[in-house]
Design a protein around this motif. Structure first.
Motif, PDB file in Angstrom:
ATOM      1  N   ASN A   5       0.879  -1.180   0.000  1.00  8.36           N
ATOM      2  CA  ASN A   5       0.000   0.000   0.000  1.00  8.36           C
ATOM      3  C   ASN A   5       0.913   1.225   0.000  1.00  8.36           C
ATOM      4  OD1 ASN A   5      -1.992   1.853   0.219  1.00  8.36           O
ATOM      5  ND2 ASN A   5      -2.624   1.300   2.291  1.00  8.36           N
ATOM      6  N   SER A   7       1.559   5.322  -0.839  1.00  8.60           N
ATOM      7  CA  SER A   7       0.920   6.629  -1.029  1.00  8.60           C
ATOM      8  C   SER A   7       1.981   7.724  -0.867  1.00  8.60           C
ATOM      9  CB  SER A   7      -0.208   6.827  -0.010  1.00  8.60           C
ATOM     10  OG  SER A   7       0.305   6.796   1.320  1.00  8.60           O
ATOM     11  N   ARG A   9       2.659  11.974   0.205  1.00  9.25           N
ATOM     12  CA  ARG A   9       2.151  13.235   0.787  1.00  9.25           C
ATOM     13  C   ARG A   9       3.226  14.313   0.619  1.00  9.25           C
ATOM     14  NH1 ARG A   9       3.918  15.003   5.718  1.00  9.25           N
ATOM     15  NH2 ARG A   9       5.338  13.598   6.865  1.00  9.25           N
ATOM     16  N   LEU A  17       7.074   9.318   0.694  1.00  7.82           N
ATOM     17  CA  LEU A  17       6.404   8.044   0.368  1.00  7.82           C
ATOM     18  C   LEU A  17       6.036   7.362   1.677  1.00  7.82           C
ATOM     19  CD1 LEU A  17       7.388   5.233  -2.047  1.00  7.82           C
ATOM     20  CD2 LEU A  17       7.504   4.762   0.396  1.00  7.82           C
ATOM     21  N   ARG A  18       4.823   6.841   1.723  1.00  8.14           N
ATOM     22  CA  ARG A  18       4.417   6.016   2.873  1.00  8.14           C
ATOM     23  C   ARG A  18       4.063   4.640   2.346  1.00  8.14           C
ATOM     24  NH1 ARG A  18       3.321   6.008   8.009  1.00  8.14           N
ATOM     25  NH2 ARG A  18       1.718   4.622   8.874  1.00  8.14           N
ATOM     26  N   CYS A  19       4.649   3.669   2.995  1.00  5.69           N
ATOM     27  CA  CYS A  19       4.445   2.282   2.543  1.00  5.69           C
ATOM     28  C   CYS A  19       3.928   1.423   3.692  1.00  5.69           C
ATOM     29  CB  CYS A  19       5.764   1.707   2.020  1.00  5.69           C
ATOM     30  SG  CYS A  19       5.637  -0.012   1.479  1.00  5.69           S
ATOM     31  N   ALA A  40       1.357  10.608  -9.643  1.00  8.90           N
ATOM     32  CA  ALA A  40       0.857  11.441  -8.546  1.00  8.90           C
ATOM     33  C   ALA A  40       1.147  12.915  -8.759  1.00  8.90           C
ATOM     34  CB  ALA A  40       1.468  10.964  -7.225  1.00  8.90           C
ATOM     35  N   GLU A  67       7.998   5.662   6.294  1.00  8.87           N
ATOM     36  CA  GLU A  67       7.855   6.858   5.455  1.00  8.87           C
ATOM     37  C   GLU A  67       9.250   7.331   5.054  1.00  8.87           C
ATOM     38  OE1 GLU A  67       4.516  10.017   5.910  1.00  8.87           O
ATOM     39  OE2 GLU A  67       6.280  10.836   6.958  1.00  8.87           O
TER      40      GLU A  67
END
Length: 534
Positions: A5, A7, A9, A17-19, A40, A67
């Motif tokens: 997952n 995303s 920010r 990146l957040r995983c 993105a 992150e």
């Protein structure tokens, strides 16, 4: 199997990146993260490649969420470089990375904020703006002040005799004869004075006004004999009388001309305020004194000639004749004569048993390059003595002195004394100004003292300039030389200021001078320098 997952920010332009790993996740590589970033909207940002590679690895291996900073969004940047003299401005642009690009108004604003107010080149700004990146592009230039032009004096009669001798780069004066006397009629235009200009104001790129130096204003010289300013034009000089035009500093004067057939017992001695032309001879014991030039078409047979300007003798100067000129002396030959010139002595043929003295140079044999000679007597010159053949085995010692100028040394000594007095006056005025400032000035003397000190400094400064010029003239004497185009015969005593060389052997053509080691040498026609031993 699922992708982790992932995303993104953004905070303050930084992209993270957040995983959150999935239990059975598909592998993720750097290319996949680049694709996700572009999707993105972060593809134009500054991407941190090492962080992306590390994040891809961690996405495949880390069991817990994490992150990571992967990119940076930044606007284009502008740097303004201003030269220390504030006469030029340059810009450097770094490109945008996902941020705002540079527009023309941004560049204008940056220049204004840097204080650039003058001389902006908008075309250069546009050229710098188009690619969005540049390094030190010149975009503004100030305008230097243009100093004013000094007063210019334009002679309107090219045949005027010049009483202000000009030195060439070797310190020598042109010794050419002027020939017969040229004259002008009363009312003839002599010279036009072109007034100085104020100059053109300049500006720095910051808008600072740069004041020009105004041209030096110089009027026509005072007391120009035989000349006057036109009644309807103060910048035009006219001949007031008929006579010989003579160029002097700051003007032209007209000397009346006296013409006589011969100077003898019948005419008597001549004392004339102007120029004298003698169509025949000046005979034994007769005197001619003139404030201007003296031109003798015949010979000077034992007479006395004194001129404020030049002396020109078509024939010879013989029988213990004495000639003294403020300018040059020229003649066909001289025998047993005493000649003293302020600039140059030029004898076409030879000088026999004469006493010659010139403040610049002595040239003998210019019209007789193989027969011209000098022997016996003495000759003294500051810069040059030039003769085909020097000395004779049948006469006594010929004495030559070069590089010495008693008149210049006397002027220099007097100038040194004057400078010391002027400096003392300036220092006393400075002390008085300090005393008045410290103790009070009830009588209001301080401003007058300050003004007097400023004037004293100016006078002192002018004398220092004179000193520099005089030192240059004296220094020229170190390059003095004796040139012989045929050779040396007989006994010759040669002195360069304080260095003595006694020539007792014959030699061929060459040049005698002082070398860098301070030794008298003879340079032959092959360029070989041979030391002269006394």
């Amino acid at each position: 199997m699922d992708l982790p997952n992932i995303s993104f920010r953004e905070a303050d332009g930084q992209v993270f990146l957040r995983c959150e790993p999935a239990p059975e996740r598909l592998p993720v590589d750097s290319a996949a993260l680049h694709t996700l970033l572009a999707q993105a909207g972060y593809g134009d940002c500054l991407l941190h490649e090492e962080a992306i590679a590390s994040a891809a690895h961690d996405c495949n291996t880390q069991p817990s969420p994490f992150e990571r900073l992967l990119a940076q969004r930044s606007d284009a940047t502008i740097q303004v470089h201003i030269a220390p003299d504030e006469m030029t401005a340059e810009i450097s642009l770094s490109p945008a990375h996902g941020g705002k690009t540079v527009a023309m108004e941004d560049l204008m604003r940056a220049l204004a904020e840097a204080g650039v107010l003058f001389g902006v080149d908008e075309a250069a700004l546009l050229r710098a703006c188009e690619p969005g990146v540049c390094e030190r592009v010149l975009v503004a230039r100030g305008v230097k002040a243009e100093d004013g032009r000094d007063t210019v004096f334009e002679a309107m009669i090219p045949q005027a005799v010049d009483r202000v001798p000009q030195l060439d780069e070797n310190g020598l004066i042109d010794y050419r004869e002027h020939g017969s006397i040229d004259s002008v009629q009363a009312g003839a235009p002599l010279m036009r004075r072109i007034p100085p200009t104020a100059g053109v104001v300049g500006h720095s790129i910051r808008g600072r006004v740069l004041a020009p130096r105004p041209g030096r204003d110089e009027p026509f010289a005072a007391g120009l004999t035989g000349a006057q300013m036109a009644s309807d034009d103060p910048n035009l000089l006219l001949a007031a009388v008929s006579g010989q035009p003579v160029r002097v500093k700051g003007g032209i004067m007209v000397e009346p001309i006296l013409r006589v057939a011969e100077v003898n017992m019948a005419t008597g001695n001549i004392h004339y305020d102007g120029t004298v032309q003698v169509d025949g001879d000046v005979l034994q014991g007769m005197k001619v004194r003139a404030s201007g030039d003296i031109v003798v078409k015949g010979m000077v047979d034992g007479g006395l000639l004194e001129a404020g300007g030049n002396i020109q003798v078509t024939g010879g100067v013989i029988a213990h004749a004495r000639l003294r000129a403020g300018g040059s002396v020229s003649a066909r030959f001289a025998e047993g004569a005493h000649i003293d010139a302020g600039t140059v002595i030029a004898l076409d043929d030879m000088a026999l048993e004469c006493e010659l003295q010139s403040l610049n140079q002595i040239v003998i044999g210019a019209a007789s390059p193989t027969r011209g000679r000098m022997f016996g007597g003495s000759a003294t010159a500051m810069m040059l003595i030039k003769v085909p053949l020097l000395g004779s085995a049948k006469t006594g010692v010929t004495q030559l002195v070069l590089g010495a100028n008693a008149e210049l040394q006397a002027k220099y000594q007097a100038l040194q004394e004057r400078i010391a007095k002027e400096k003392s006056i300036e220092e006393n005025l400075e002390k008085l100004a300090k005393q008045l400032t410290a103790a009070g000035d009830p009588k209001g003397l301080l401003e007058r003292v300050k003004a007097s000190r400023v004037h004293a400094v100016q006078v002192w400064g002018q004398s220092l300039v004179e000193q520099v010029e005089l030192e240059k003239q004296i220094a020229l004497g170190r390059a003095a030389k004796l040139e012989v185009s045929v050779g040396v015969a007989g006994a010759v005593d040669l002195r360069f200021d304080k260095l003595m060389a006694r020539l007792r052997q014959e030699s061929g053509a060459g040049t005698f001078c002082v070398d860098e080691q301070g030794q008298v040498v003879f340079i032959n026609t092959s360029g070989q320098a041979l030391p002269i031993t006394s």
